[in-house]
Write a protein that holds these residues in place. Structure first.
Motif, PDB file in Angstrom:
ATOM      1  N   MET A  27       0.817  -1.206   0.000  1.00 59.03           N
ATOM      2  CA  MET A  27       0.000   0.000   0.000  1.00 59.03           C
ATOM      3  C   MET A  27       0.856   1.262   0.000  1.00 59.03           C
ATOM      4  SD  MET A  27      -2.912   1.313  -0.273  1.00 59.03           S
ATOM      5  CE  MET A  27      -3.991  -0.105  -0.072  1.00 59.03           C
ATOM      6  N   GLU A  28       1.899   1.261   0.819  1.00 58.92           N
ATOM      7  CA  GLU A  28       2.780   2.430   0.835  1.00 58.92           C
ATOM      8  C   GLU A  28       3.475   2.593  -0.509  1.00 58.92           C
ATOM      9  OE1 GLU A  28       6.575   4.285   3.342  1.00 58.92           O
ATOM     10  OE2 GLU A  28       5.665   2.379   3.955  1.00 58.92           O
ATOM     11  N   LEU A  29       3.900   1.465  -1.113  1.00 54.02           N
ATOM     12  CA  LEU A  29       4.537   1.530  -2.428  1.00 54.02           C
ATOM     13  C   LEU A  29       3.581   2.108  -3.459  1.00 54.02           C
ATOM     14  CD1 LEU A  29       6.765   0.912  -4.484  1.00 54.02           C
ATOM     15  CD2 LEU A  29       5.905  -1.433  -4.595  1.00 54.02           C
ATOM     16  N   VAL A  30       2.314   1.697  -3.402  1.00 53.20           N
ATOM     17  CA  VAL A  30       1.331   2.187  -4.363  1.00 53.20           C
ATOM     18  C   VAL A  30       1.197   3.704  -4.285  1.00 53.20           C
ATOM     19  CG1 VAL A  30      -1.151   2.272  -4.853  1.00 53.20           C
ATOM     20  CG2 VAL A  30       0.000   0.076  -4.598  1.00 53.20           C
ATOM     21  N   THR A  31       1.138   4.261  -3.084  1.00 45.20           N
ATOM     22  CA  THR A  31       0.979   5.710  -2.954  1.00 45.20           C
ATOM     23  C   THR A  31       2.168   6.441  -3.568  1.00 45.20           C
ATOM     24  OG1 THR A  31       1.993   5.747  -0.745  1.00 45.20           O
ATOM     25  CG2 THR A  31      -0.388   5.470  -0.871  1.00 45.20           C
ATOM     26  N   ARG A  32       3.360   5.878  -3.426  1.00 39.94           N
ATOM     27  CA  ARG A  32       4.543   6.534  -4.002  1.00 39.94           C
ATOM     28  C   ARG A  32       4.575   6.390  -5.525  1.00 39.94           C
ATOM     29  NH1 ARG A  32       9.760   6.129  -0.026  1.00 39.94           N
ATOM     30  NH2 ARG A  32       8.679   6.349   1.947  1.00 39.94           N
ATOM     31  N   LEU A  33       4.230   5.208  -6.003  1.00 39.65           N
ATOM     32  CA  LEU A  33       4.199   5.015  -7.449  1.00 39.65           C
ATOM     33  C   LEU A  33       3.154   5.906  -8.089  1.00 39.65           C
ATOM     34  CD1 LEU A  33       4.520   1.121  -7.744  1.00 39.65           C
ATOM     35  CD2 LEU A  33       6.271   2.817  -8.303  1.00 39.65           C
ATOM     36  N   GLN A  34       1.999   6.060  -7.443  1.00 40.91           N
ATOM     37  CA  GLN A  34       0.952   6.912  -7.992  1.00 40.91           C
ATOM     38  C   GLN A  34       1.395   8.367  -8.073  1.00 40.91           C
ATOM     39  OE1 GLN A  34      -2.249   5.954  -5.292  1.00 40.91           O
ATOM     40  NE2 GLN A  34      -3.247   4.598  -6.759  1.00 40.91           N
ATOM     41  N   ALA A  35       2.171   8.798  -7.087  1.00 40.73           N
ATOM     42  CA  ALA A  35       2.649  10.183  -7.090  1.00 40.73           C
ATOM     43  C   ALA A  35       3.708  10.391  -8.164  1.00 40.73           C
ATOM     44  CB  ALA A  35       3.217  10.545  -5.722  1.00 40.73           C
ATOM     45  N   ASN A  36       4.605   9.407  -8.337  1.00 40.20           N
ATOM     46  CA  ASN A  36       5.707   9.540  -9.300  1.00 40.20           C
ATOM     47  C   ASN A  36       5.254   9.294 -10.727  1.00 40.20           C
ATOM     48  OD1 ASN A  36       7.313   9.979  -7.103  1.00 40.20           O
ATOM     49  ND2 ASN A  36       8.289   7.969  -7.132  1.00 40.20           N
ATOM     50  N   ALA A  37       4.314   8.360 -10.919  1.00 37.92           N
ATOM     51  CA  ALA A  37       3.881   7.968 -12.268  1.00 37.92           C
ATOM     52  C   ALA A  37       2.376   7.728 -12.266  1.00 37.92           C
ATOM     53  CB  ALA A  37       4.633   6.713 -12.715  1.00 37.92           C
ATOM     54  N   PRO A  38       1.583   8.793 -12.361  1.00 40.78           N
ATOM     55  CA  PRO A  38       0.131   8.669 -12.243  1.00 40.78           C
ATOM     56  C   PRO A  38      -0.510   7.756 -13.285  1.00 40.78           C
ATOM     57  CG  PRO A  38       0.819  10.962 -12.058  1.00 40.78           C
ATOM     58  CD  PRO A  38       2.022  10.193 -12.480  1.00 40.78           C
ATOM     59  N   ASP A  39       0.120   7.605 -14.459  1.00 36.13           N
ATOM     60  CA  ASP A  39      -0.474   6.793 -15.516  1.00 36.13           C
ATOM     61  C   ASP A  39      -0.169   5.306 -15.378  1.00 36.13           C
ATOM     62  OD1 ASP A  39      -1.644   8.980 -16.734  1.00 36.13           O
ATOM     63  OD2 ASP A  39       0.135   9.425 -17.935  1.00 36.13           O
ATOM     64  N   MET A  40       0.735   4.933 -14.484  1.00 37.94           N
ATOM     65  CA  MET A  40       1.056   3.526 -14.299  1.00 37.94           C
ATOM     66  C   MET A  40      -0.122   2.791 -13.658  1.00 37.94           C
ATOM     67  SD  MET A  40       4.001   1.747 -11.933  1.00 37.94           S
ATOM     68  CE  MET A  40       5.217   2.978 -12.407  1.00 37.94           C
ATOM     69  N   LEU A  41      -0.475   1.644 -14.220  1.00 41.36           N
ATOM     70  CA  LEU A  41      -1.523   0.822 -13.616  1.00 41.36           C
ATOM     71  C   LEU A  41      -0.902  -0.144 -12.617  1.00 41.36           C
ATOM     72  CD1 LEU A  41      -3.856  -0.034 -16.629  1.00 41.36           C
ATOM     73  CD2 LEU A  41      -3.876   1.934 -15.104  1.00 41.36           C
ATOM     74  N   ILE A  42      -1.631  -0.418 -11.544  1.00 34.94           N
ATOM     75  CA  ILE A  42      -1.100  -1.261 -10.472  1.00 34.94           C
ATOM     76  C   ILE A  42      -2.091  -2.365 -10.160  1.00 34.94           C
ATOM     77  CG2 ILE A  42      -0.353  -1.341  -8.060  1.00 34.94           C
ATOM     78  CD1 ILE A  42       0.423   1.665  -8.431  1.00 34.94           C
ATOM     79  N   VAL A  43      -1.585  -3.600 -10.085  1.00 38.38           N
ATOM     80  CA  VAL A  43      -2.384  -4.755  -9.721  1.00 38.38           C
ATOM     81  C   VAL A  43      -1.747  -5.395  -8.499  1.00 38.38           C
ATOM     82  CG1 VAL A  43      -3.113  -7.082 -10.413  1.00 38.38           C
ATOM     83  CG2 VAL A  43      -3.218  -5.192 -12.062  1.00 38.38           C
TER      84      VAL A  43
END
Length: 399
Positions: free
Chosen positions: A64-80
Protein backbone atom coordinates in the motif's frame (compact mmCIF):
# COMPACT_ATOMS: atom_id res chain seq x y z
CA UNK A 1 4.55 -3.18 -26.62
CA UNK A 2 3.67 -2.39 -23.02
CA UNK A 3 6.08 -2.90 -20.12
CA UNK A 4 5.39 -4.67 -16.81
CA UNK A 5 7.34 -4.70 -13.54
CA UNK A 6 7.01 -7.56 -11.03
CA UNK A 7 7.41 -6.68 -7.33
CA UNK A 8 7.46 -9.61 -4.89
CA UNK A 9 9.82 -10.71 -2.11
CA UNK A 10 9.64 -14.37 -3.21
CA UNK A 11 12.37 -15.14 -5.84
CA UNK A 12 10.58 -18.23 -7.13
CA UNK A 13 7.37 -16.31 -7.72
CA UNK A 14 9.24 -13.58 -9.62
CA UNK A 15 10.93 -16.27 -11.70
CA UNK A 16 7.56 -17.87 -12.46
CA UNK A 17 6.01 -14.55 -13.44
CA UNK A 18 8.97 -13.66 -15.62
CA UNK A 19 9.48 -16.98 -17.46
CA UNK A 20 6.31 -19.09 -17.30
CA UNK A 21 3.67 -16.63 -18.49
CA UNK A 22 3.13 -15.63 -22.11
CA UNK A 23 3.31 -11.86 -21.78
CA UNK A 24 3.70 -11.32 -25.54
CA UNK A 25 0.19 -12.69 -26.04
CA UNK A 26 -1.07 -9.46 -24.45
CA UNK A 27 1.57 -7.20 -26.07
CA UNK A 28 3.55 -6.98 -22.81
CA UNK A 29 7.16 -7.66 -21.85
CA UNK A 30 8.76 -7.82 -18.40
CA UNK A 31 11.00 -4.77 -18.09
CA UNK A 32 12.17 -5.33 -14.52
CA UNK A 33 11.58 -6.89 -11.13
CA UNK A 34 12.11 -5.96 -7.48
CA UNK A 35 12.13 -7.82 -4.18
CA UNK A 36 10.88 -4.91 -2.03
CA UNK A 37 9.34 -1.46 -2.22
CA UNK A 38 12.63 0.43 -2.21
CA UNK A 39 13.96 -1.53 -5.17
CA UNK A 40 10.63 -1.10 -6.93
CA UNK A 41 10.80 2.70 -6.75
CA UNK A 42 14.28 2.67 -8.26
CA UNK A 43 13.29 0.16 -10.95
CA UNK A 44 10.17 2.13 -11.84
CA UNK A 45 12.23 5.29 -12.24
CA UNK A 46 14.69 3.45 -14.49
CA UNK A 47 12.33 1.39 -16.69
CA UNK A 48 9.08 3.43 -16.68
CA UNK A 49 6.67 0.44 -16.70
CA UNK A 50 3.05 0.72 -17.83
CA UNK A 51 1.95 -1.92 -15.33
CA UNK A 52 3.23 -3.00 -11.89
CA UNK A 53 2.26 -6.29 -10.24
CA UNK A 54 2.77 -5.65 -6.52
CA UNK A 55 2.77 -8.03 -3.56
CA UNK A 56 1.02 -6.56 -0.52
CA UNK A 57 3.34 -8.00 2.16
CA UNK A 58 6.99 -7.09 1.65
CA UNK A 59 9.91 -5.99 3.85
CA UNK A 60 10.88 -2.30 4.29
CA UNK A 61 7.75 -0.97 2.57
CA UNK A 62 4.40 -2.74 2.18
CA UNK A 63 2.39 -2.76 -1.01
CA UNK A 64 0.00 0.00 0.00
CA UNK A 65 2.78 2.43 0.83
CA UNK A 66 4.54 1.53 -2.43
CA UNK A 67 1.33 2.19 -4.36
CA UNK A 68 0.98 5.71 -2.95
CA UNK A 69 4.54 6.53 -4.00
CA UNK A 70 4.20 5.01 -7.45
CA UNK A 71 0.95 6.91 -7.99
CA UNK A 72 2.65 10.18 -7.09
CA UNK A 73 5.71 9.54 -9.30
CA UNK A 74 3.88 7.97 -12.27
CA UNK A 75 0.13 8.67 -12.24
CA UNK A 76 -0.47 6.79 -15.52
CA UNK A 77 1.06 3.53 -14.30
CA UNK A 78 -1.52 0.82 -13.62
CA UNK A 79 -1.10 -1.26 -10.47
CA UNK A 80 -2.38 -4.76 -9.72
CA UNK A 81 -2.04 -6.29 -6.26
CA UNK A 82 -0.91 -9.91 -6.02
CA UNK A 83 -2.07 -11.30 -2.69
CA UNK A 84 -2.40 -14.41 -0.56
CA UNK A 85 -5.65 -15.69 0.95
CA UNK A 86 -5.06 -14.03 4.32
CA UNK A 87 -4.83 -10.61 2.64
CA UNK A 88 -7.86 -10.99 0.39
CA UNK A 89 -10.12 -8.54 2.27
CA UNK A 90 -7.34 -5.96 2.33
CA UNK A 91 -6.88 -6.32 -1.42
CA UNK A 92 -10.60 -5.79 -2.01
CA UNK A 93 -10.43 -2.53 -0.05
CA UNK A 94 -7.43 -1.46 -2.12
CA UNK A 95 -9.46 -1.81 -5.32
CA UNK A 96 -11.93 0.77 -4.01
CA UNK A 97 -9.02 3.06 -3.17
CA UNK A 98 -7.56 3.20 -6.68
CA UNK A 99 -5.64 -0.04 -7.36
CA UNK A 100 -6.62 -1.36 -10.79
CA UNK A 101 -7.16 -5.04 -9.92
CA UNK A 102 -5.87 -7.93 -7.84
CA UNK A 103 -4.72 -11.51 -8.37
CA UNK A 104 -5.30 -14.00 -5.60
CA UNK A 105 -2.43 -16.48 -5.12
CA UNK A 106 -2.44 -19.12 -6.46
CA UNK A 107 -4.18 -17.88 -9.63
CA UNK A 108 -4.95 -19.87 -12.78
CA UNK A 109 -4.56 -19.00 -16.43
CA UNK A 110 -8.16 -17.84 -16.79
CA UNK A 111 -7.86 -15.40 -13.89
CA UNK A 112 -4.58 -14.08 -15.25
CA UNK A 113 -6.10 -13.74 -18.71
CA UNK A 114 -9.13 -11.79 -17.43
CA UNK A 115 -6.90 -9.43 -15.47
CA UNK A 116 -4.58 -8.78 -18.44
CA UNK A 117 -7.50 -8.08 -20.78
CA UNK A 118 -8.86 -5.44 -18.38
CA UNK A 119 -5.43 -3.88 -17.93
CA UNK A 120 -4.76 -3.73 -21.66
CA UNK A 121 -8.15 -2.14 -22.32
CA UNK A 122 -7.40 0.52 -19.71
CA UNK A 123 -3.99 1.27 -21.23
CA UNK A 124 -5.50 1.49 -24.70
CA UNK A 125 -8.09 3.96 -23.44
CA UNK A 126 -5.23 6.06 -22.06
CA UNK A 127 -3.66 6.13 -25.51
CA UNK A 128 -6.92 7.20 -27.10
CA UNK A 129 -7.18 10.00 -24.57
CA UNK A 130 -3.63 11.10 -25.36
CA UNK A 131 -4.47 11.33 -29.09
CA UNK A 132 -7.24 13.77 -28.20
CA UNK A 133 -4.73 16.16 -26.60
CA UNK A 134 -5.35 19.74 -27.57
CA UNK A 135 -8.87 19.12 -28.88
CA UNK A 136 -11.41 21.24 -27.00
CA UNK A 137 -14.21 19.44 -25.20
CA UNK A 138 -17.72 20.90 -25.59
CA UNK A 139 -19.42 20.75 -22.20
CA UNK A 140 -22.85 22.20 -21.43
CA UNK A 141 -23.16 24.88 -18.78
CA UNK A 142 -23.90 23.60 -15.29
CA UNK A 143 -22.06 20.29 -15.78
CA UNK A 144 -18.72 18.98 -14.49
CA UNK A 145 -16.87 21.80 -16.28
CA UNK A 146 -17.24 23.85 -13.10
CA UNK A 147 -15.51 21.22 -11.00
CA UNK A 148 -11.88 21.41 -9.93
CA UNK A 149 -11.10 17.93 -11.31
CA UNK A 150 -13.46 17.25 -14.26
CA UNK A 151 -13.19 13.86 -15.94
CA UNK A 152 -12.30 15.57 -19.21
CA UNK A 153 -9.08 16.79 -17.61
CA UNK A 154 -7.74 13.24 -17.55
CA UNK A 155 -8.07 13.02 -21.33
CA UNK A 156 -6.02 16.14 -21.94
CA UNK A 157 -2.26 16.12 -22.24
CA UNK A 158 -1.73 19.73 -23.10
CA UNK A 159 0.96 22.21 -22.14
CA UNK A 160 -0.70 22.54 -18.74
CA UNK A 161 0.05 18.89 -18.08
CA UNK A 162 3.67 19.39 -19.04
CA UNK A 163 3.98 22.28 -16.62
CA UNK A 164 2.51 20.20 -13.82
CA UNK A 165 5.38 17.72 -14.04
CA UNK A 166 8.10 20.35 -13.82
CA UNK A 167 7.46 22.34 -10.63
CA UNK A 168 6.28 21.55 -8.04
CA UNK A 169 5.81 17.80 -8.61
CA UNK A 170 9.46 16.91 -8.00
CA UNK A 171 9.58 18.98 -4.86
CA UNK A 172 6.41 17.39 -3.48
CA UNK A 173 7.57 13.86 -4.30
CA UNK A 174 11.08 14.32 -2.90
CA UNK A 175 9.89 16.04 0.24
CA UNK A 176 7.99 12.89 1.18
CA UNK A 177 4.37 13.96 1.54
CA UNK A 178 3.21 10.32 1.77
CA UNK A 179 5.76 9.58 4.49
CA UNK A 180 4.67 12.66 6.43
CA UNK A 181 0.97 11.82 6.20
CA UNK A 182 1.51 8.17 7.18
CA UNK A 183 3.58 9.23 10.18
CA UNK A 184 0.88 11.70 11.23
CA UNK A 185 -1.67 8.88 11.13
CA UNK A 186 0.53 6.50 13.09
CA UNK A 187 1.35 9.13 15.68
CA UNK A 188 -2.23 10.37 15.96
CA UNK A 189 -0.92 13.86 15.18
CA UNK A 190 -3.89 15.75 13.75
CA UNK A 191 -2.11 19.10 13.81
CA UNK A 192 0.80 17.78 11.73
CA UNK A 193 -1.59 16.23 9.21
CA UNK A 194 -3.58 19.46 8.84
CA UNK A 195 -0.41 21.51 8.44
CA UNK A 196 1.01 19.25 5.72
CA UNK A 197 -2.30 19.13 3.86
CA UNK A 198 -2.50 22.95 3.89
CA UNK A 199 1.02 23.26 2.51
CA UNK A 200 0.34 20.70 -0.21
CA UNK A 201 -2.87 22.44 -1.29
CA UNK A 202 -1.09 25.79 -1.25
CA UNK A 203 1.46 24.53 -3.75
CA UNK A 204 -1.05 22.73 -5.96
CA UNK A 205 -3.47 25.66 -6.13
CA UNK A 206 -0.71 27.70 -7.81
CA UNK A 207 -0.99 25.42 -10.81
CA UNK A 208 -3.48 26.46 -13.49
CA UNK A 209 -6.57 24.43 -12.68
CA UNK A 210 -6.77 21.02 -11.03
CA UNK A 211 -4.91 18.81 -13.50
CA UNK A 212 -4.45 15.06 -13.60
CA UNK A 213 -1.22 15.11 -11.58
CA UNK A 214 -2.80 17.15 -8.79
CA UNK A 215 -5.80 14.84 -8.74
CA UNK A 216 -3.64 11.70 -8.63
CA UNK A 217 -1.43 13.07 -5.87
CA UNK A 218 -4.42 14.07 -3.73
CA UNK A 219 -6.09 10.74 -4.43
CA UNK A 220 -2.95 8.96 -3.23
CA UNK A 221 -3.01 10.67 0.19
CA UNK A 222 -6.77 10.07 0.43
CA UNK A 223 -6.17 6.38 -0.36
CA UNK A 224 -3.41 6.24 2.22
CA UNK A 225 -5.76 7.58 4.89
CA UNK A 226 -8.59 5.22 3.98
CA UNK A 227 -6.29 2.19 3.82
CA UNK A 228 -4.92 3.04 7.26
CA UNK A 229 -8.48 3.39 8.54
CA UNK A 230 -9.30 -0.09 7.24
CA UNK A 231 -6.24 -1.55 8.96
CA UNK A 232 -7.40 0.01 12.23
CA UNK A 233 -10.86 -1.49 12.01
CA UNK A 234 -12.58 1.70 10.82
CA UNK A 235 -15.00 1.32 7.89
CA UNK A 236 -13.41 3.40 5.08
CA UNK A 237 -16.69 3.67 3.17
CA UNK A 238 -18.25 5.67 6.00
CA UNK A 239 -15.69 8.40 5.35
CA UNK A 240 -16.66 9.24 1.76
CA UNK A 241 -20.38 8.39 1.66
CA UNK A 242 -22.84 9.28 0.15
CA UNK A 243 -20.52 9.42 -2.88
CA UNK A 244 -20.04 6.14 -4.75
CA UNK A 245 -16.25 6.16 -4.22
CA UNK A 246 -13.51 8.40 -2.83
CA UNK A 247 -12.52 9.25 -6.40
CA UNK A 248 -16.06 10.42 -7.16
CA UNK A 249 -16.12 12.46 -3.95
CA UNK A 250 -12.88 14.21 -4.87
CA UNK A 251 -14.21 14.98 -8.34
CA UNK A 252 -17.22 16.69 -6.77
CA UNK A 253 -15.00 19.44 -5.36
CA UNK A 254 -15.70 22.93 -6.69
CA UNK A 255 -12.55 24.66 -5.43
CA UNK A 256 -9.31 24.23 -3.48
CA UNK A 257 -10.75 25.41 -0.16
CA UNK A 258 -13.45 22.72 -0.30
CA UNK A 259 -10.83 20.12 -1.27
CA UNK A 260 -8.54 21.09 1.60
CA UNK A 261 -11.41 21.01 4.10
CA UNK A 262 -12.58 17.56 2.97
CA UNK A 263 -9.15 15.91 3.09
CA UNK A 264 -8.38 17.48 6.46
CA UNK A 265 -11.71 16.17 7.69
CA UNK A 266 -10.84 12.64 6.54
CA UNK A 267 -7.57 12.61 8.46
CA UNK A 268 -9.16 14.20 11.51
CA UNK A 269 -11.93 11.58 11.62
CA UNK A 270 -9.51 8.67 11.24
CA UNK A 271 -7.14 10.01 13.89
CA UNK A 272 -9.99 10.75 16.32
CA UNK A 273 -11.63 7.36 15.77
CA UNK A 274 -8.27 5.67 16.12
CA UNK A 275 -7.94 7.18 19.59
CA UNK A 276 -11.33 5.81 20.54
CA UNK A 277 -10.23 2.31 19.52
CA UNK A 278 -7.09 2.38 21.70
CA UNK A 279 -6.79 1.08 25.28
CA UNK A 280 -6.57 4.23 27.39
CA UNK A 281 -3.64 3.22 29.62
CA UNK A 282 -1.37 2.15 26.77
CA UNK A 283 -2.33 5.10 24.59
CA UNK A 284 -1.82 7.62 27.38
CA UNK A 285 1.69 6.27 27.92
CA UNK A 286 2.31 6.53 24.20
CA UNK A 287 1.24 10.19 24.22
CA UNK A 288 3.38 10.95 27.29
CA UNK A 289 6.47 9.37 25.74
CA UNK A 290 6.00 11.28 22.48
CA UNK A 291 5.70 14.53 24.43
CA UNK A 292 8.89 13.72 26.35
CA UNK A 293 10.74 13.12 23.07
CA UNK A 294 9.46 16.40 21.61
CA UNK A 295 10.81 18.22 24.66
CA UNK A 296 14.23 16.49 24.64
CA UNK A 297 15.00 15.69 20.96
CA UNK A 298 17.77 18.32 20.88
CA UNK A 299 19.74 16.36 23.49
CA UNK A 300 22.37 14.43 21.53
CA UNK A 301 22.55 11.90 24.38
CA UNK A 302 18.83 11.08 24.23
CA UNK A 303 18.26 7.30 24.36
CA UNK A 304 15.33 4.92 24.62
CA UNK A 305 16.32 4.22 28.23
CA UNK A 306 16.17 7.93 29.02
CA UNK A 307 12.71 8.23 27.49
CA UNK A 308 11.51 5.20 29.46
CA UNK A 309 12.87 6.67 32.68
CA UNK A 310 11.20 9.97 31.84
CA UNK A 311 7.77 8.33 31.73
CA UNK A 312 8.52 5.87 34.57
CA UNK A 313 8.23 2.57 32.71
CA UNK A 314 10.51 -0.30 31.71
CA UNK A 315 12.40 0.15 28.42
CA UNK A 316 11.15 -3.09 26.87
CA UNK A 317 7.57 -2.21 27.76
CA UNK A 318 7.93 1.21 26.15
CA UNK A 319 9.17 -0.41 22.94
CA UNK A 320 6.13 -2.70 22.91
CA UNK A 321 3.79 0.26 23.45
CA UNK A 322 5.28 2.17 20.50
CA UNK A 323 4.98 -0.84 18.22
CA UNK A 324 1.40 -1.43 19.31
CA UNK A 325 0.10 2.13 19.26
CA UNK A 326 2.13 3.65 16.44
CA UNK A 327 3.64 0.78 14.46
CA UNK A 328 7.05 2.41 14.88
CA UNK A 329 10.09 2.03 17.10
CA UNK A 330 11.05 4.59 19.74
CA UNK A 331 14.30 5.35 17.93
CA UNK A 332 12.50 5.86 14.63
CA UNK A 333 10.17 8.36 16.27
CA UNK A 334 13.12 10.25 17.76
CA UNK A 335 14.66 10.40 14.28
CA UNK A 336 11.34 11.50 12.79
CA UNK A 337 11.04 14.43 15.21
CA UNK A 338 14.66 15.45 14.65
CA UNK A 339 14.33 15.31 10.87
CA UNK A 340 11.05 17.22 10.95
CA UNK A 341 12.62 20.01 12.99
CA UNK A 342 15.71 20.03 10.79
CA UNK A 343 13.51 20.43 7.72
CA UNK A 344 11.78 23.45 9.22
CA UNK A 345 15.11 25.07 10.13
CA UNK A 346 16.51 24.44 6.64
CA UNK A 347 13.37 25.86 5.04
CA UNK A 348 13.87 29.10 6.95
CA UNK A 349 17.29 29.64 5.37
CA UNK A 350 20.39 31.49 6.61
CA UNK A 351 21.36 28.89 9.23
CA UNK A 352 24.63 26.97 9.10
CA UNK A 353 24.43 23.21 8.74
CA UNK A 354 26.51 22.61 11.88
CA UNK A 355 24.18 24.84 13.88
CA UNK A 356 21.09 22.98 12.62
CA UNK A 357 22.69 19.63 13.41
CA UNK A 358 23.36 20.72 16.98
CA UNK A 359 19.85 22.07 17.46
CA UNK A 360 18.26 18.74 16.49
CA UNK A 361 20.54 16.48 18.52
CA UNK A 362 23.53 15.67 16.31
CA UNK A 363 27.11 16.49 17.31
CA UNK A 364 28.50 15.47 13.91
CA UNK A 365 27.20 17.52 10.94
CA UNK A 366 28.37 14.85 8.48
CA UNK A 367 26.39 12.14 10.26
CA UNK A 368 23.40 14.47 10.39
CA UNK A 369 23.66 14.96 6.61
CA UNK A 370 23.69 11.19 6.07
CA UNK A 371 20.63 10.75 8.28
CA UNK A 372 18.79 13.57 6.50
CA UNK A 373 19.52 12.12 3.07
CA UNK A 374 18.40 8.67 4.19
CA UNK A 375 15.18 10.11 5.58
CA UNK A 376 14.25 12.51 2.75
CA UNK A 377 16.16 11.11 -0.21
CA UNK A 378 18.31 14.21 -0.68
CA UNK A 379 21.14 15.98 1.20
CA UNK A 380 20.33 19.05 3.31
CA UNK A 381 21.96 21.36 0.75
CA UNK A 382 19.62 20.20 -2.02
CA UNK A 383 16.60 20.53 0.25
CA UNK A 384 17.65 24.07 1.15
CA UNK A 385 17.80 24.96 -2.55
CA UNK A 386 14.29 23.59 -3.14
CA UNK A 387 13.00 25.51 -0.14
CA UNK A 388 14.60 28.68 -1.50
CA UNK A 389 12.83 28.12 -4.83
CA UNK A 390 9.55 27.71 -2.99
CA UNK A 391 10.05 30.98 -1.14
CA UNK A 392 11.00 32.67 -4.40
CA UNK A 393 7.65 31.84 -6.04
CA UNK A 394 5.74 32.75 -2.90
CA UNK A 395 5.11 29.34 -1.38
CA UNK A 396 5.20 29.51 2.38
CA UNK A 397 7.72 26.93 3.60
CA UNK A 398 7.63 23.40 2.15
CA UNK A 399 5.91 20.07 2.27
Amino acid sequence: MYKVMVVDDEPLFRYYMRTKLDWSKYDFSVCGEASNGREALEEAERTKPDLALVDISMPYMDGMELVTRLQANAPDMLIVFVTGHNEFDYAQKAIRLGVQDYLLKPFNQQEFNEMMIKVKQRLQSHKIGARKAGKPEIIAEGTASNKLFPLQMDEQNSSEGIEEFSFPSKEITHLGIQDAMLMALKMGDGDAAAKDISKLIEILRRQRGGGSYSFTLLMSIVSLCLAYAGERGINPESLWKPAGSPEQRLREMDNWDETESWIKGLYSKVIDQGREHRPSKSYNLFIAAKEYIREHYSDCELTVDQVANGVYVDTSYLRKVFRKEGGISVLDFITYIRMKQAKELLAGGNVRLSEIAGKVGYNDPNYFSKCFKKHYGMPPSEFEQLAARSRHIGVNNEI
